[in-house]
Design an enzyme around this catalytic site. Structure first.
Site, PDB file in Angstrom:
ATOM      1  N   GLY A 138       4.562   4.795  -2.994  1.00 32.02           N
ATOM      2  CA  GLY A 138       2.828   3.997  -2.619  1.00 32.02           C
ATOM      3  C   GLY A 138       2.561   3.754  -4.203  1.00 32.02           C
ATOM      4  N   ASP A 155      -4.681  12.666   1.784  1.00 30.70           N
ATOM      5  CA  ASP A 155      -5.404  11.929   3.062  1.00 30.70           C
ATOM      6  C   ASP A 155      -6.138  13.917   3.415  1.00 30.70           C
ATOM      7  OD1 ASP A 155      -5.733  11.010   5.699  1.00 30.70           O
ATOM      8  OD2 ASP A 155      -4.002  11.507   6.739  1.00 30.70           O
ATOM      9  N   ARG A 205       2.356  -3.518   1.288  1.00 32.04           N
ATOM     10  CA  ARG A 205       2.502  -2.993   0.111  1.00 32.04           C
ATOM     11  C   ARG A 205       2.271  -3.781  -0.883  1.00 32.04           C
ATOM     12  NH1 ARG A 205       4.519   2.161   0.064  1.00 32.04           N
ATOM     13  NH2 ARG A 205       6.501   2.704   1.368  1.00 32.04           N
TER      14      ARG A 205
HETATM   15  P1  IMP Z   1      -1.174  14.111   3.016  1.00 33.60           P
HETATM   16  O1  IMP Z   1      -0.094  14.649   2.864  1.00 33.60           O
HETATM   17  O2  IMP Z   1      -2.497  14.244   4.172  1.00 33.60           O
HETATM   18  O3  IMP Z   1      -2.877  13.831   2.077  1.00 33.60           O
HETATM   19  O4  IMP Z   1      -0.940  12.430   2.891  1.00 33.60           O
HETATM   20  C1  IMP Z   1      -0.167  11.207   1.390  1.00 33.60           C
HETATM   21  C2  IMP Z   1       0.587  10.668   2.364  1.00 33.60           C
HETATM   22  O5  IMP Z   1       0.390   9.787   3.255  1.00 33.60           O
HETATM   23  C3  IMP Z   1       0.257   9.569   1.498  1.00 33.60           C
HETATM   24  O6  IMP Z   1       0.932   9.555   0.238  1.00 33.60           O
HETATM   25  C4  IMP Z   1       1.126   8.124   1.985  1.00 33.60           C
HETATM   26  O7  IMP Z   1       1.935   7.814   1.839  1.00 33.60           O
HETATM   27  C5  IMP Z   1       0.280   8.011   3.397  1.00 33.60           C
HETATM   28  N1  IMP Z   1      -0.828   7.840   4.066  1.00 33.60           N
HETATM   29  C6  IMP Z   1      -2.325   8.199   3.788  1.00 33.60           C
HETATM   30  N2  IMP Z   1      -3.046   7.786   4.580  1.00 33.60           N
HETATM   31  C7  IMP Z   1      -2.759   6.369   4.462  1.00 33.60           C
HETATM   32  C8  IMP Z   1      -2.799   5.574   4.558  1.00 33.60           C
HETATM   33  O8  IMP Z   1      -4.334   5.186   5.379  1.00 33.60           O
HETATM   34  N3  IMP Z   1      -2.034   4.487   4.431  1.00 33.60           N
HETATM   35  C9  IMP Z   1      -0.202   4.764   4.299  1.00 33.60           C
HETATM   36  N4  IMP Z   1      -0.620   5.745   3.770  1.00 33.60           N
HETATM   37  C10 IMP Z   1      -1.269   6.542   4.275  1.00 33.60           C
HETATM   38 MG    MG Z   2       2.988   8.119  -0.023  1.00 35.31          MG
END
Ligand code: IMP
Ligand code: MG
Length: 177
Positions: free
Chosen positions: A42, A101, A163
């Site tokens: 990403g 997130d 992407r």
């Molecule tokens: P976290 O560990 O919950 O903060 O998740 C982070 C990862 O989840 C990011 O690196 C993304 O790969 C994926 N992610 C979280 N939200 C989104 C979104 O809205 N679109 C696409 N990928 C997301």
């Molecule tokens: Mg990611």
């Protein structure tokens, strides 16, 4: 089924954000070498923009992480599937992510990288969903804050798609199909 929705953040606003972030980083590190560590896949688009606008000397490496489970949101257990190739001891490291997130991924990575004894360690993300955080994690460079929506474009995907879109779009999930 997923359906590509409207633009949430335009390419112009994203470009301004990348420029401002690069300017802040350039000022903060004052000519010291920076190791940018991109979280694949990403972060590649943001990292590619950022690294060309930072005026300090930059080296680049990548990691791959995955979380257990199939859900769109992180399950809580993070797996480091590809590590960086170099020793970060005494280096100024910035972890570069596409989006925060829950914050679970980056807080896990932060712990691992802190343990290795960098000169400094900071977190930089293109997008952030503050209302979704479940762990106490404050990015040092937090590009654009967005509401609790699933988004794609500028490096972010759904099932590997979108992407390459220059703007950030909302994705709609059609539950009936
Ligand atoms: P976290 O560990 O919950 O903060 O998740 C982070 C990862 O989840 C990011 O690196 C993304 O790969 C994926 N992610 C979280 N939200 C989104 C979104 O809205 N679109 C696409 N990928 C997301
Ligand atoms: Mg990611």
């Amino acid at each position: 089924m997923y359906r590509l929705g409207e633009i949430l953040v335009t390419r112009e606003r994203i470009r301004d954000m990348a420029e401002e972030t690069a300017a802040k980083i350039s000022a903060d590190y004052d000519g010291n070498e920076i190791l940018l560590v991109g979280v694949l896949k990403g972060a590649i688009v943001f990292l590619a923009d950022l690294c060309r606008m930072i005026t300090a000397p930059v080296i680049i490496d990548f990691i791959i992480v995955s979380s257990y489970g199939q859900e769109a949101s992180t399950s809580g257990v993070v797996l480091l599937r590809k590590d960086i190739d170099i020793n970060i001891e005494n280096k100024h490291v910035i972890l570069v992510e596409d989006i925060i997130d829950t914050g679970v991924t980056l807080s896990y990575l932060k712990n691992i990288f802190e343990y290795r004894g960098p000169a400094s360690l900071k977190i930089c993300t293109a997008f952030d969903k503050p209302s979704r955080h479940t762990v106490d994690l404050k990015p040092d460079y937090s590009g654009i804050q967005i509401p609790n929506e699933f988004v794609v474009g500028y490096g972010l995907d759904v099932a590997g798609m979108y992407r390459n879109l220059p703007d950030l779009h909302v994705v709609h999930t059609d539950i009936d199909e």
